[in-house]
Enzyme design. Structure first.
Site, PDB file in Angstrom:
ATOM      1  N   PHE A  97       2.752  -2.214   1.565  1.00  0.00           N
ATOM      2  CA  PHE A  97       1.817  -1.147   1.935  1.00  0.00           C
ATOM      3  C   PHE A  97       0.569  -1.794   2.554  1.00  0.00           C
ATOM      4  O   PHE A  97      -0.555  -1.577   2.112  1.00  0.00           O
ATOM      5  CB  PHE A  97       1.450  -0.268   0.735  1.00  0.00           C
ATOM      6  CG  PHE A  97       2.632   0.249  -0.042  1.00  0.00           C
ATOM      7  CD1 PHE A  97       3.295   1.403   0.358  1.00  0.00           C
ATOM      8  CD2 PHE A  97       3.099  -0.438  -1.164  1.00  0.00           C
ATOM      9  CE1 PHE A  97       4.395   1.872  -0.363  1.00  0.00           C
ATOM     10  CE2 PHE A  97       4.192   0.029  -1.882  1.00  0.00           C
ATOM     11  CZ  PHE A  97       4.848   1.192  -1.489  1.00  0.00           C
ATOM     12  N   ASP A 105       4.581  -1.977   6.186  1.00  0.00           N
ATOM     13  CA  ASP A 105       4.007  -0.633   6.136  1.00  0.00           C
ATOM     14  C   ASP A 105       4.895   0.278   6.965  1.00  0.00           C
ATOM     15  O   ASP A 105       5.484  -0.160   7.955  1.00  0.00           O
ATOM     16  CB  ASP A 105       2.575  -0.621   6.691  1.00  0.00           C
ATOM     17  CG  ASP A 105       1.790   0.600   6.242  1.00  0.00           C
ATOM     18  OD1 ASP A 105       0.921   0.458   5.347  1.00  0.00           O
ATOM     19  OD2 ASP A 105       2.048   1.708   6.767  1.00  0.00           O
ATOM     20  N   ASN A 113      10.021   1.032   5.314  1.00  0.00           N
ATOM     21  CA  ASN A 113       9.793   1.776   4.089  1.00  0.00           C
ATOM     22  C   ASN A 113       9.899   0.768   2.935  1.00  0.00           C
ATOM     23  O   ASN A 113      10.940   0.137   2.756  1.00  0.00           O
ATOM     24  CB  ASN A 113      10.847   2.874   3.955  1.00  0.00           C
ATOM     25  CG  ASN A 113      10.635   3.682   2.686  1.00  0.00           C
ATOM     26  OD1 ASN A 113      10.426   3.141   1.602  1.00  0.00           O
ATOM     27  ND2 ASN A 113      10.688   4.988   2.836  1.00  0.00           N
ATOM     28  N   ASP A 138       0.173  -2.097  -3.019  1.00  0.00           N
ATOM     29  CA  ASP A 138      -0.970  -1.173  -2.905  1.00  0.00           C
ATOM     30  C   ASP A 138      -0.505   0.144  -2.282  1.00  0.00           C
ATOM     31  O   ASP A 138      -0.893   0.477  -1.156  1.00  0.00           O
ATOM     32  CB  ASP A 138      -2.075  -1.830  -2.047  1.00  0.00           C
ATOM     33  CG  ASP A 138      -3.319  -0.961  -1.972  1.00  0.00           C
ATOM     34  OD1 ASP A 138      -3.534  -0.130  -2.879  1.00  0.00           O
ATOM     35  OD2 ASP A 138      -4.081  -1.110  -0.990  1.00  0.00           O
ATOM     36  N   CYS A 195      -4.062   4.127  -7.005  1.00  0.00           N
ATOM     37  CA  CYS A 195      -5.256   4.877  -6.572  1.00  0.00           C
ATOM     38  C   CYS A 195      -5.178   6.349  -6.967  1.00  0.00           C
ATOM     39  O   CYS A 195      -5.907   7.174  -6.430  1.00  0.00           O
ATOM     40  CB  CYS A 195      -5.490   4.718  -5.080  1.00  0.00           C
ATOM     41  SG  CYS A 195      -4.148   5.342  -4.072  1.00  0.00           S
TER      42      CYS A 195
HETATM   43  N1  SAH Z   1      -3.331  -2.133   1.389  1.00  0.00           N
HETATM   44  C1  SAH Z   1      -4.038  -1.342   2.379  1.00  0.00           C
HETATM   45  C2  SAH Z   1      -4.089   0.120   2.061  1.00  0.00           C
HETATM   46  C3  SAH Z   1      -2.768   0.757   1.788  1.00  0.00           C
HETATM   47  S1  SAH Z   1      -2.817   2.492   1.798  1.00  0.00           S
HETATM   48  C4  SAH Z   1      -5.458  -1.868   2.497  1.00  0.00           C
HETATM   49  O1  SAH Z   1      -5.951  -2.508   1.562  1.00  0.00           O
HETATM   50  O2  SAH Z   1      -6.078  -1.612   3.517  1.00  0.00           O
HETATM   51  C5  SAH Z   1      -1.147   2.874   1.690  1.00  0.00           C
HETATM   52  C6  SAH Z   1      -0.320   2.520   2.900  1.00  0.00           C
HETATM   53  O3  SAH Z   1       1.033   2.746   2.557  1.00  0.00           O
HETATM   54  C7  SAH Z   1      -0.564   3.332   4.153  1.00  0.00           C
HETATM   55  O4  SAH Z   1      -0.874   2.449   5.189  1.00  0.00           O
HETATM   56  C8  SAH Z   1       0.774   4.052   4.443  1.00  0.00           C
HETATM   57  O5  SAH Z   1       1.107   4.044   5.820  1.00  0.00           O
HETATM   58  C9  SAH Z   1       1.746   3.204   3.699  1.00  0.00           C
HETATM   59  N2  SAH Z   1       2.949   3.832   3.157  1.00  0.00           N
HETATM   60  C10 SAH Z   1       3.056   4.996   2.482  1.00  0.00           C
HETATM   61  N3  SAH Z   1       4.308   5.162   2.003  1.00  0.00           N
HETATM   62  C11 SAH Z   1       5.012   4.077   2.395  1.00  0.00           C
HETATM   63  C12 SAH Z   1       6.378   3.641   2.213  1.00  0.00           C
HETATM   64  N4  SAH Z   1       7.235   4.366   1.509  1.00  0.00           N
HETATM   65  N5  SAH Z   1       6.738   2.459   2.746  1.00  0.00           N
HETATM   66  C13 SAH Z   1       5.858   1.726   3.457  1.00  0.00           C
HETATM   67  N6  SAH Z   1       4.576   2.063   3.651  1.00  0.00           N
HETATM   68  C14 SAH Z   1       4.162   3.227   3.129  1.00  0.00           C
END
Ligand code: SAH
Length: 399
Positions: A225, A247, A275, A302, A342
């Site tokens: 993520f 991501d 994903n 995250d 979060c």
């Molecule tokens: N770690 C980042 C914030 C992450 S926010 C930082 O510190 O800036 C959560 C992220 O997860 C988002 O960018 C969203 O696009 C992604 N996301 C949501 N569901 C997801 C999934 N199933 N697989 C991959 N990415 C995902």
């Protein structure tokens, strides 16, 4: 000042006397005097004792958002005073920062208002009607107090529908660039001011990017993520051997790749649109006689909030458990798992329970070496529990 009065039902006053700003419609006994949505009303307990003043909106479940315990005018000088106090908090706790959340709604006693500062650009979000109709006044105060080059409105957040407010993105002052290089902890991030998540970056994680990177020296790192690479780039700078960021957003991955180039760490960073659930599953599955060889020294999880409501907590916990179980299978003995949650509805005790249950199933023993919270520009006000939402841990795998 001739204000309409909202009288609360018996038993409803204590939480507001203790500082909670949200007055729900079902705690109001009656309204006396004429009041339109967006007006300031005074709130009293059933014995007529004053609890404060705030914005009224009949269309929201949160009928009143208290702004002050005193009977003050909610005017230009009120906003100036609140903004200067919010600025002082950031100057005290983040004296070096040039980009930060300047106003964090309830945390700064301005329920319904968020203002992020990205260098000399301000990005504003109003999520209550009372704040929304006072936007021009707020912009004028922001110009006086901070003298920004640009002020942008990013009012595309889902929460606006609870107040019957339309979705709108606009430039409120100045000429807005499409994107902006923003410096955080000495690294440069390209912020998409019109379409990035939240107002462009997850500023609540900025201190944690730096803290987690302490475990990255010589490490093979997986940043799940990753968004635009906050954890990944800090890990690369701290001396990681290689970093893989995942991501699902192709735009975020493209931005992460640009950020890696700008910061001179591109040869050790790779970002993939994927994903995370599927990716972890594919990597952690084994055939009948196959043994998985874990390859990562540092894994960061995250995810977005898996639940925005208390009702969906059970589903969210299944999601958290799943990614922890799979990530632990990919973590080398002695490696570090840095993990964040979060969702306000999953507190740190519950979050750690889920991680432990994943560790049990993965037959791993964990040593907790750090706990994390949200950055100090997202102040936690314990009397307003909703202001605390981000929690995280670092665990070393003992075995
Ligand atoms: N770690 C980042 C914030 C992450 S926010 C930082 O510190 O800036 C959560 C992220 O997860 C988002 O960018 C969203 O696009 C992604 N996301 C949501 N569901 C997801 C999934 N199933 N697989 C991959 N990415 C995902």
């Amino acid at each position: 000042m001739n204000l309409a009065t909202a009288l609360l039902k018996p038993g409803e006053a204590d939480r507001h006397a203790a500082g909670h700003p949200w007055v729900f419609s079902n705690s109001i006994l009656r309204l006396t005097g004429a009041v339109a949505d967006g007006d300031v009303v005074q709130v009293k307990d059933h014995r007529q004792r004053l609890l404060g003043v705030g914005f009224y909106n009949s269309k929201s479940k949160i009928s009143i958002r208290l702004l002050s315990p005193d009977r003050v005018a909610i005017d230009r000088s009120f906003f100036e005073h609140r903004l200067r106090s919010a600025l002082a908090v950031r100057q005290k706790h983040l004296p070096e920062a040039t980009s930060y959340r300047l106003v964090n709604g309830e945390s700064d006693f301005l329920s319904g208002l968020i203002v992020d500062r990205y260098e000399d650009v301000l990005v504003l979000q109003t999520s209550s009607l009372g704040m929304d109709i006072r936007k021009a006044e707020i912009v004028s105060v922001l110009r006086d107090v901070l003298n920004p080059r640009v002020i942008i409105e990013r009012n595309d957040q889902a929460a606006r529908k609870f107040e019957s407010l339309p979705v709108t993105n606009d430039v409120l002052f100045g000429d807005a660039p499409a994107s902006l290089p923003v410096k955080l902890n000495g690294l440069v991030f390209d912020v998409d001011l019109q379409a990035g998540h939240k107002t462009g970056l997850y500023l609540d994680q900025v201190a944690n990017w730096q803290a987690v990177a302490q475990a990255a020296r010589d490490a093979v790192v997986l940043d799940c993520f990753s968004f635009v690479g906050g954890f990944a780039l800090h890990a690369a700078r701290a001396g990681a051997r290689s970093v893989l960021g995942l991501d699902q957003s192709a735009d975020a991955i493209a931005a992460a790749n640009r950020n890696a180039v700008v910061n001179g760490v591109a040869e050790r960073c790779q970002f993939e649109a994927a994903n995370v659930f599927d990716w972890l599953k594919a990597r952690s599955m084994t055939g009948p006689h196959e043994k998985l060889v874990p390859q990562f020294d540092l894994i960061i999880l995250d995810p977005p909030s898996f639940t925005r409501t208390r009702a969906a907590v059970a589903d969210a916990l299944r999601g958290y458990k799943e990614i922890h179980l799979r990530a632990l299978k990919l973590l080398k003995p002695g490696g570090t798992l840095a993990t964040f949650c979060c969702s306000h509805h999953v507190d740190s005790v519950l979050f750690q329970e889920v991680i432990l249950s994943a560790a049990f199933d993965a037959r791993r023993m964990l040593r907790r070496v750090a706990t994390y919270s949200q950055a100090l520009d997202h102040p936690v006000i314990p009397a307003i529990p909703e202001t605390e939402y981000l929690k995280g841990f670092a665990f070393e795998a003992v075995r």
